[in-house]
Design an enzyme around this catalytic site. Structure first.
Site, mmCIF file in Angstrom:
data_model
loop_
_atom_site.group_PDB
_atom_site.id
_atom_site.type_symbol
_atom_site.label_atom_id
_atom_site.label_comp_id
_atom_site.label_asym_id
_atom_site.label_seq_id
_atom_site.Cartn_x
_atom_site.Cartn_y
_atom_site.Cartn_z
ATOM 1 N N GLU A 97 23.322 -115.653 -21.109
ATOM 2 C CA GLU A 97 22.383 -114.554 -21.019
ATOM 3 C C GLU A 97 22.440 -113.873 -19.672
ATOM 4 O O GLU A 97 22.735 -114.497 -18.658
ATOM 5 C CB GLU A 97 20.973 -115.075 -21.255
ATOM 6 C CG GLU A 97 20.910 -115.882 -22.525
ATOM 7 C CD GLU A 97 19.546 -115.948 -23.136
ATOM 8 O OE1 GLU A 97 18.624 -115.321 -22.572
ATOM 9 O OE2 GLU A 97 19.415 -116.615 -24.158
ATOM 10 N N CYS A 110 20.302 -110.340 -13.399
ATOM 11 C CA CYS A 110 20.236 -111.788 -13.202
ATOM 12 C C CYS A 110 21.387 -112.402 -14.004
ATOM 13 O O CYS A 110 21.446 -112.274 -15.225
ATOM 14 C CB CYS A 110 18.876 -112.275 -13.697
ATOM 15 S SG CYS A 110 18.661 -114.045 -13.527
ATOM 16 N N CYS A 117 23.354 -126.164 -17.942
ATOM 17 C CA CYS A 117 23.267 -126.590 -16.547
ATOM 18 C C CYS A 117 23.200 -128.111 -16.491
ATOM 19 O O CYS A 117 22.612 -128.750 -17.359
ATOM 20 C CB CYS A 117 22.024 -125.999 -15.881
ATOM 21 S SG CYS A 117 21.957 -126.301 -14.095
ATOM 22 N N CYS A 121 16.698 -130.099 -13.644
ATOM 23 C CA CYS A 121 15.351 -129.907 -13.093
ATOM 24 C C CYS A 121 14.352 -130.038 -14.255
ATOM 25 O O CYS A 121 14.559 -129.471 -15.326
ATOM 26 C CB CYS A 121 15.230 -128.523 -12.455
ATOM 27 S SG CYS A 121 16.398 -128.289 -11.098
ATOM 28 N N CYS A 124 12.768 -126.915 -15.993
ATOM 29 C CA CYS A 124 13.657 -125.795 -16.342
ATOM 30 C C CYS A 124 14.144 -125.897 -17.785
ATOM 31 O O CYS A 124 14.561 -126.957 -18.235
ATOM 32 C CB CYS A 124 14.854 -125.775 -15.389
ATOM 33 S SG CYS A 124 16.042 -124.488 -15.801
ATOM 34 N N CYS A 341 12.767 -116.245 -15.348
ATOM 35 C CA CYS A 341 13.784 -117.154 -14.820
ATOM 36 C C CYS A 341 13.601 -118.556 -15.364
ATOM 37 O O CYS A 341 12.492 -119.049 -15.509
ATOM 38 C CB CYS A 341 13.771 -117.174 -13.296
ATOM 39 S SG CYS A 341 12.164 -117.386 -12.589
HETATM 40 N N1 SAH Z 1 20.455 -123.420 -10.448
HETATM 41 C C1 SAH Z 1 20.058 -122.405 -9.537
HETATM 42 C C2 SAH Z 1 19.877 -121.026 -10.162
HETATM 43 C C3 SAH Z 1 19.191 -120.937 -11.485
HETATM 44 S S1 SAH Z 1 17.428 -121.233 -11.481
HETATM 45 C C4 SAH Z 1 18.798 -122.830 -8.783
HETATM 46 O O1 SAH Z 1 18.276 -123.905 -9.058
HETATM 47 O O2 SAH Z 1 18.386 -122.126 -7.877
HETATM 48 C C5 SAH Z 1 16.758 -119.882 -10.583
HETATM 49 C C6 SAH Z 1 15.344 -120.108 -10.076
HETATM 50 O O3 SAH Z 1 14.428 -120.174 -11.160
HETATM 51 C C7 SAH Z 1 15.162 -121.420 -9.302
HETATM 52 O O4 SAH Z 1 14.440 -121.194 -8.109
HETATM 53 C C8 SAH Z 1 14.339 -122.273 -10.241
HETATM 54 O O5 SAH Z 1 13.567 -123.192 -9.511
HETATM 55 C C9 SAH Z 1 13.511 -121.230 -10.957
HETATM 56 N N2 SAH Z 1 13.006 -121.613 -12.272
HETATM 57 C C10 SAH Z 1 13.598 -122.407 -13.187
HETATM 58 N N3 SAH Z 1 12.841 -122.512 -14.291
HETATM 59 C C11 SAH Z 1 11.748 -121.750 -14.074
HETATM 60 C C12 SAH Z 1 10.594 -121.438 -14.853
HETATM 61 N N4 SAH Z 1 10.444 -121.903 -16.087
HETATM 62 N N5 SAH Z 1 9.659 -120.632 -14.313
HETATM 63 C C13 SAH Z 1 9.819 -120.114 -13.081
HETATM 64 N N6 SAH Z 1 10.886 -120.353 -12.314
HETATM 65 C C14 SAH Z 1 11.841 -121.162 -12.801
#
Ligand code: SAH
Length: 351
Positions: A97, A110, A117, A121, A124, A341
């Site tokens: 996406e 974006c 991934c 996390c 996420c 995000c």
């Molecule tokens: N893997 C990379 C880039 C992808 S995530 C990273 O970790 O930075 C991009 C951003 O979105 C990160 O700061 C992550 O902490 C945040 N993020 C992930 N899931 C989210 C969610 N459900 N709501 C808000 N931010 C989120």
């Protein structure tokens, strides 16, 4: 019986060097490769016949062996706030996406760096997929070109690119940097490095590697916690690269004039959002040229986390700002279409 057509090779994603080499291999002078490079990326051509600075014979030869193919848009989800979530179908059937976010003065895309991934996390949604594979430089550049074509983004538009879609860009650094070099080249896509941001969960050795590249984009680090115990619980990568190591590599990071690091901090209700967390973040970031983006969490039924209420996010921000740390609240775009995000994937991939 008819012989199956020879599979044409996609030229998208090839560097200038590679295209010069390719031209030479076809008996052309090197500069023909450079013209092809500029046609692909600067002019965003998709048809060899339109490359009228190349001879007709060379164009026909190219068309017989190669093609210029952008990832296909499978579905698109327009949001009320004008963001659009694009679901691309890749050649192998996987989906990724890209989110288009227009603004009055600029447009932000974006981008995804991997299918799924591996970082896991806990908050996420992409993590729920696991990692399927790295994207190629072709697929990374393709995201920009496909959306630019679909939205008729003018060549001179102020475009910002953030690697904050699916995947951990630093775990696919060679392809990401190959794409970034072409994207940032004034004879390529021409998006300046200062408008490209790689966001990482904190892969310490890869941050060191990135620091060595003079053509590196800006760096954002997903901090998301104020203690190791807290970060271990929501970002297991912290057990491998704990906060002290992560912040040390950030302190060592060679910032250019006027450049700063960005720390992202997803605000999770009752998890990492207390005043004491804000005070610890201030301590962690002491001496760093940094700003903080506070991101209210975008939840969903699949995961147990909730966003901190806005008054909590603002109180957190006040503590940082009072201690001279620039802190901004970043409300995600496209929430109604799950383009926010970290939500990329579930609603789209695999259905
Ligand atoms: N893997 C990379 C880039 C992808 S995530 C990273 O970790 O930075 C991009 C951003 O979105 C990160 O700061 C992550 O902490 C945040 N993020 C992930 N899931 C989210 C969610 N459900 N709501 C808000 N931010 C989120």
């Amino acid at each position: 019986m008819s012989t199956p057509a020879k599979k044409l090779q996609n030229l998208l994603g090839l560097s200038r060097d590679e295209l010069e080499h390719l031209a030479e291999g076809l008996g052309q002078p090197r500069f023909r490769g450079r013209q092809l490079y500029e046609a692909l990326y600067k002019q965003r051509a998709t048809d060899f016949q339109r490359m009228t600075n190349l001879s007709q014979a060379f164009r026909s030869e190219l068309a017989g062996r190669y093609l210029i193919a952008y990832p296909q848009i499978d579905r698109q989800f327009p949001s009320r706030d004008l963001a659009v979530r694009y679901l691309h179908r890749l050649e192998d059937g996987n989906s990724i996406e890209t989110v288009y976010m227009p603004d009055e003065t600029r447009t932000t895309l974006c981008l995804s760096s991997q299918v799924g991934c591996a970082v896991d996390c806990k908050f996420c949604f992409t993590a729920l997929l696991g990692v399927k594979r790295n994207l190629t430089s072709c697929e990374i550049i393709g995201q920009v070109l496909t959306v630019a074509a679909a939205q008729a983004i003018p060549h001179r538009a102020r475009l910002n690119l953030v690697f904050m879609g699916m995947g951990e860009p630093l775990l696919n650094l060679p392809a990401v940097m190959k794409a970034v070099h072409i994207i940032a080249d004034p004879n390529g896509l021409g998006v300046p490095l200062r408008r490209i941001t790689i966001s990482t969960a904190g892969i310490v050795p890869k941050i060191r590697e990135l620091a060595l590249d003079p053509m590196r984009p800006k760096l954002a680090v997903s901090l998301n916690a104020s203690t190791d115990a807290q970060r271990d619980a929501i970002m297991p990568i912290n057990r491998k690269y704990p906060l002290a190591q992560l912040l040390q590599v950030c302190r060592d990071y060679p910032l250019r004039p006027r450049e700063h690091l960005t720390f992202e901090y997803v605000m999770l209700d009752g998890v990492n959002d207390a005043d004491a967390d804000a005070r610890r973040v201030v301590k962690l970031l002491e001496g760093l040229r940094a700003k903080v983006n506070l991101i209210p969490y975008n939840g969903g039924p699949e995961l147990p986390f909730k966003s901190s209420p806005m008054r909590r996010v603002m109180a957190f921000q006040d503590i940082l700002v009072a201690r001279d740390i620039p802190a901004y609240i970043r409300v995600s775009r496209g929430q109604d279409v799950r383009a926010a995000c970290g939500q990329l994937s579930l609603a789209g991939v695999g259905d």
